[in-house]
Write a protein that holds these residues in place. Sequence first.
Motif, PDB file in Angstrom:
ATOM      1  N   PHE A   1       0.823  -1.214   0.000  1.00  0.00           N
ATOM      2  CA  PHE A   1       0.000   0.000   0.000  1.00  0.00           C
ATOM      3  C   PHE A   1       0.854   1.260   0.000  1.00  0.00           C
ATOM      4  N   LYS A   2       1.956   1.251   0.763  1.00  0.00           N
ATOM      5  CA  LYS A   2       2.808   2.449   0.825  1.00  0.00           C
ATOM      6  C   LYS A   2       3.495   2.719  -0.505  1.00  0.00           C
ATOM      7  N   ARG A   3       3.840   1.682  -1.225  1.00  0.00           N
ATOM      8  CA  ARG A   3       4.436   1.908  -2.546  1.00  0.00           C
ATOM      9  C   ARG A   3       3.426   2.577  -3.468  1.00  0.00           C
ATOM     10  N   LEU A   4       2.186   2.108  -3.418  1.00  0.00           N
ATOM     11  CA  LEU A   4       1.147   2.744  -4.220  1.00  0.00           C
ATOM     12  C   LEU A   4       1.052   4.236  -3.912  1.00  0.00           C
ATOM     13  N   LEU A   5       1.033   4.569  -2.631  1.00  0.00           N
ATOM     14  CA  LEU A   5       0.878   5.964  -2.231  1.00  0.00           C
ATOM     15  C   LEU A   5       2.131   6.778  -2.497  1.00  0.00           C
ATOM     16  N   ASN A   6       3.306   6.179  -2.288  1.00  0.00           N
ATOM     17  CA  ASN A   6       4.563   6.920  -2.438  1.00  0.00           C
ATOM     18  C   ASN A   6       5.010   7.089  -3.880  1.00  0.00           C
ATOM     19  N   GLU A   7       4.605   6.163  -4.752  1.00  0.00           N
ATOM     20  CA  GLU A   7       4.997   6.249  -6.152  1.00  0.00           C
ATOM     21  C   GLU A   7       3.842   6.649  -7.066  1.00  0.00           C
ATOM     22  N   GLY A   8       2.619   6.415  -6.608  1.00  0.00           N
ATOM     23  CA  GLY A   8       1.460   6.611  -7.468  1.00  0.00           C
ATOM     24  C   GLY A   8       0.689   7.883  -7.183  1.00  0.00           C
ATOM     25  N   PHE A   9      -0.552   7.889  -7.615  1.00  0.00           N
ATOM     26  CA  PHE A   9      -1.438   9.052  -7.467  1.00  0.00           C
ATOM     27  C   PHE A   9      -2.709   8.576  -6.784  1.00  0.00           C
ATOM     28  N   THR A  10      -3.032   9.173  -5.637  1.00  0.00           N
ATOM     29  CA  THR A  10      -4.200   8.765  -4.879  1.00  0.00           C
ATOM     30  C   THR A  10      -5.312   9.800  -4.963  1.00  0.00           C
ATOM     31  N   CYS A  11      -6.493   9.340  -5.302  1.00  0.00           N
ATOM     32  CA  CYS A  11      -7.693  10.181  -5.311  1.00  0.00           C
ATOM     33  C   CYS A  11      -8.416   9.936  -3.988  1.00  0.00           C
ATOM     34  N   GLU A  12      -8.309  10.900  -3.084  1.00  0.00           N
ATOM     35  CA  GLU A  12      -8.696  10.699  -1.697  1.00  0.00           C
ATOM     36  C   GLU A  12     -10.195  10.806  -1.445  1.00  0.00           C
ATOM     37  N   ASN A  13     -10.944  11.280  -2.413  1.00  0.00           N
ATOM     38  CA  ASN A  13     -12.372  11.483  -2.189  1.00  0.00           C
ATOM     39  C   ASN A  13     -13.175  10.884  -3.346  1.00  0.00           C
ATOM     40  N   THR A  14     -12.980   9.584  -3.560  1.00  0.00           N
ATOM     41  CA  THR A  14     -13.707   8.883  -4.613  1.00  0.00           C
ATOM     42  C   THR A  14     -14.977   8.275  -4.033  1.00  0.00           C
ATOM     43  N   GLN A  15     -16.099   8.580  -4.664  1.00  0.00           N
ATOM     44  CA  GLN A  15     -17.401   8.163  -4.153  1.00  0.00           C
ATOM     45  C   GLN A  15     -18.104   7.253  -5.170  1.00  0.00           C
ATOM     46  N   ILE A  16     -18.932   6.355  -4.661  1.00  0.00           N
ATOM     47  CA  ILE A  16     -19.790   5.533  -5.515  1.00  0.00           C
ATOM     48  C   ILE A  16     -21.003   6.373  -5.893  1.00  0.00           C
TER      49      ILE A  16
ATOM     50  N   LYS B   1       1.257  10.191 -12.888  1.00  0.00           N
ATOM     51  CA  LYS B   1       2.031  11.119 -12.056  1.00  0.00           C
ATOM     52  C   LYS B   1       2.058  10.631 -10.611  1.00  0.00           C
ATOM     53  N   HIS B   2       2.938  11.235  -9.839  1.00  0.00           N
ATOM     54  CA  HIS B   2       2.906  11.049  -8.392  1.00  0.00           C
ATOM     55  C   HIS B   2       2.169  12.225  -7.781  1.00  0.00           C
ATOM     56  N   GLY B   3       1.226  11.955  -6.890  1.00  0.00           N
ATOM     57  CA  GLY B   3       0.516  13.046  -6.252  1.00  0.00           C
ATOM     58  C   GLY B   3      -0.762  12.579  -5.589  1.00  0.00           C
ATOM     59  N   SER B   4      -1.580  13.538  -5.206  1.00  0.00           N
ATOM     60  CA  SER B   4      -2.854  13.232  -4.554  1.00  0.00           C
ATOM     61  C   SER B   4      -3.881  14.283  -4.935  1.00  0.00           C
ATOM     62  N   LEU B   5      -5.135  13.952  -4.726  1.00  0.00           N
ATOM     63  CA  LEU B   5      -6.231  14.816  -5.128  1.00  0.00           C
ATOM     64  C   LEU B   5      -7.348  14.694  -4.099  1.00  0.00           C
ATOM     65  N   ASN B   6      -7.850  15.838  -3.648  1.00  0.00           N
ATOM     66  CA  ASN B   6      -8.912  15.824  -2.647  1.00  0.00           C
ATOM     67  C   ASN B   6     -10.274  16.232  -3.195  1.00  0.00           C
ATOM     68  N   ARG B   7     -10.330  16.752  -4.425  1.00  0.00           N
ATOM     69  CA  ARG B   7     -11.650  17.061  -4.972  1.00  0.00           C
ATOM     70  C   ARG B   7     -12.399  15.754  -5.178  1.00  0.00           C
ATOM     71  N   GLN B   8     -13.720  15.826  -5.183  1.00  0.00           N
ATOM     72  CA  GLN B   8     -14.504  14.606  -5.328  1.00  0.00           C
ATOM     73  C   GLN B   8     -14.361  14.013  -6.722  1.00  0.00           C
ATOM     74  N   THR B   9     -14.083  12.736  -6.751  1.00  0.00           N
ATOM     75  CA  THR B   9     -14.076  11.962  -7.991  1.00  0.00           C
ATOM     76  C   THR B   9     -15.078  10.825  -7.834  1.00  0.00           C
ATOM     77  N   SER B  10     -15.346  10.146  -8.917  1.00  0.00           N
ATOM     78  CA  SER B  10     -16.371   9.114  -8.923  1.00  0.00           C
ATOM     79  C   SER B  10     -15.783   7.768  -9.313  1.00  0.00           C
ATOM     80  N   MET B  11     -16.370   6.721  -8.764  1.00  0.00           N
ATOM     81  CA  MET B  11     -16.027   5.375  -9.215  1.00  0.00           C
ATOM     82  C   MET B  11     -16.178   5.263 -10.727  1.00  0.00           C
ATOM     83  N   ALA B  12     -17.151   5.974 -11.290  1.00  0.00           N
ATOM     84  CA  ALA B  12     -17.387   5.933 -12.735  1.00  0.00           C
ATOM     85  C   ALA B  12     -16.291   6.622 -13.528  1.00  0.00           C
TER      86      ALA B  12
END
Length: 544
Positions: free
Chosen positions: A56-71, A504-515
């Motif tokens: 999990f840490k590799r995903l977060l440290n190397e990847g891009f996490t969308c922190e507010n993904t909703q169904i 990219k490497h980074g993170s995002l807090n705006r709402q994204t969707s499962m879709a």
Amino acid sequence: MTSVFSAHAQKPQVPKIIDKVKTDVARPKLVVGIVVDQMRWDYLYRFANRYGNGGFKRLLNEGFTCENTQIPYIPTFTAPGHTCIYTGSVPAIHGIAGNDFIIQTTGKSMYCAGDTTVQTVGSNSAAGQMSPANMLSTTITDELRLATNFRSKVIGIALKDRGGILPAGHSANAAYWFDDLTGNWISSTYYMKDLPNWVSAFNKQKLAEKYIKQDWNTLYPIETYSQSTADDTKYEGKLTGEEKPVFPHLLSKMLNGSYKVIRTSPYGNDLTLDFAKATLKNEQMGRGTDTDFLTLSFSSTDYIGHNYGINAVEIEDTYLRLDKNLEDLFNTLDAQVGKNQYTVFLSADHGAAHNPNFLIDNGIPAGFWPTSRVLKDLNKALQQEFKEEEIVLSLNNYQVNFNNQMIASKQLDFEKLKKSAIRFLRAQDGVANAIDMENAALSSAPQQIRERIVNGYNYERSGAIQILLKPGFFSGYSSTGTTHGSWNPYDAHIPLVFMGWGIKHGSLNRQTSMADIAPTLAALLHIQEPNGNIGSPIEELLVK
């Protein structure tokens, strides 16, 4: 200034000639889609101090996490979740309205992947009578196959049939799932006549039996599991034959002619990983000239969560072990495909609620909604008013499924029926609202909830009334474990992390969707979006 449309205009400038036109489309060698069944978003961080650096840490440290993904729909169950991830669509369009749903014109129940026109391959059980036929739209995996004139190889894997079948799409090379009767990985005649030799050889290892005979103890000393409740609480369910829900779980005593118990242990994830690695090797995935796609769902997390609840030592242990599974998978991909030559994403089909008794004991409002009793009482109330029995078939998927054939034959006033049912349901303990599906957009519910009801309503396969329970409530009599299905954040807020080629490497807090997952993959791969897609690419994570 001279107009370009003037008779005396200067000769228009021609574009500068490009010396060489690039015809090859840049794509990763392989895409791996990982769905962790019933993974709440907060599990990324709840156990983070005990995760290693390669999962999990590799995903977060190397990847891009969308922190507010909703169904973007309800109900939040396994089949609609897997389908939404890969179609970019919702039940209103893709048709997978639940794990099971009722065909409204006939009143018959339909299993999401059920298909009696096909037969099991790899076992004598009926567990292989499955296909993606009930899914009405294409998947991103279908679109990849179409874009490469079917040269791309697509394979789906999960213990659950629906977790392997629906993500792989209609045109997959293969999908495999687990057979409780034999302990084998099986498929159906929808995909093949016989299992490939390598799958048969894999099954002959009897790994499921070997894992079960190891029994299940904690990975680390049990006193170090600080993010969990005590090992023995009233919130946890017991496995068959157990006196208490405590470690060690003697799985070896639960074989009894079936391998089903492996599902409710982390060994189910181990077995899934073993088979995925064998698939990568034997099918040479990521080794060809076109992008391949492996869809991989870890199902045991869901079975364990349902049985023990989200605060049990069993859940913490399962995610610590899954973290190691992910590290093993990523290391395998690095070695076989090449680091930064593949793209991987990790998400979930839904989350899960706290056990209501756990919340109540800690001063937080919650409760169990007695679905069977409410159904009986609702039918009794409607019978008194409309003089007919069994007017409602089921409250499955938190929806009122009427007996439409009988209603039509008796010429009952359907609108009046709905209003009476809504009035009855709104008076029940634990119910926040009951909403007429056809008029959901005009209801008094908050806009976000209205949208999710509309997105989840397939008029051929969904009930006529959506039941919204109060926060902290869920359907069922059992006082142990957990479930899911609602719009609330504990069920609808899911992890979404991309890593690898083109990310990219980074993170995002705006709402994204499962879709948004499928169209993001379409943008990454430069292919068409699935034909029912309603999502949008998450541009922030893509390398320009």
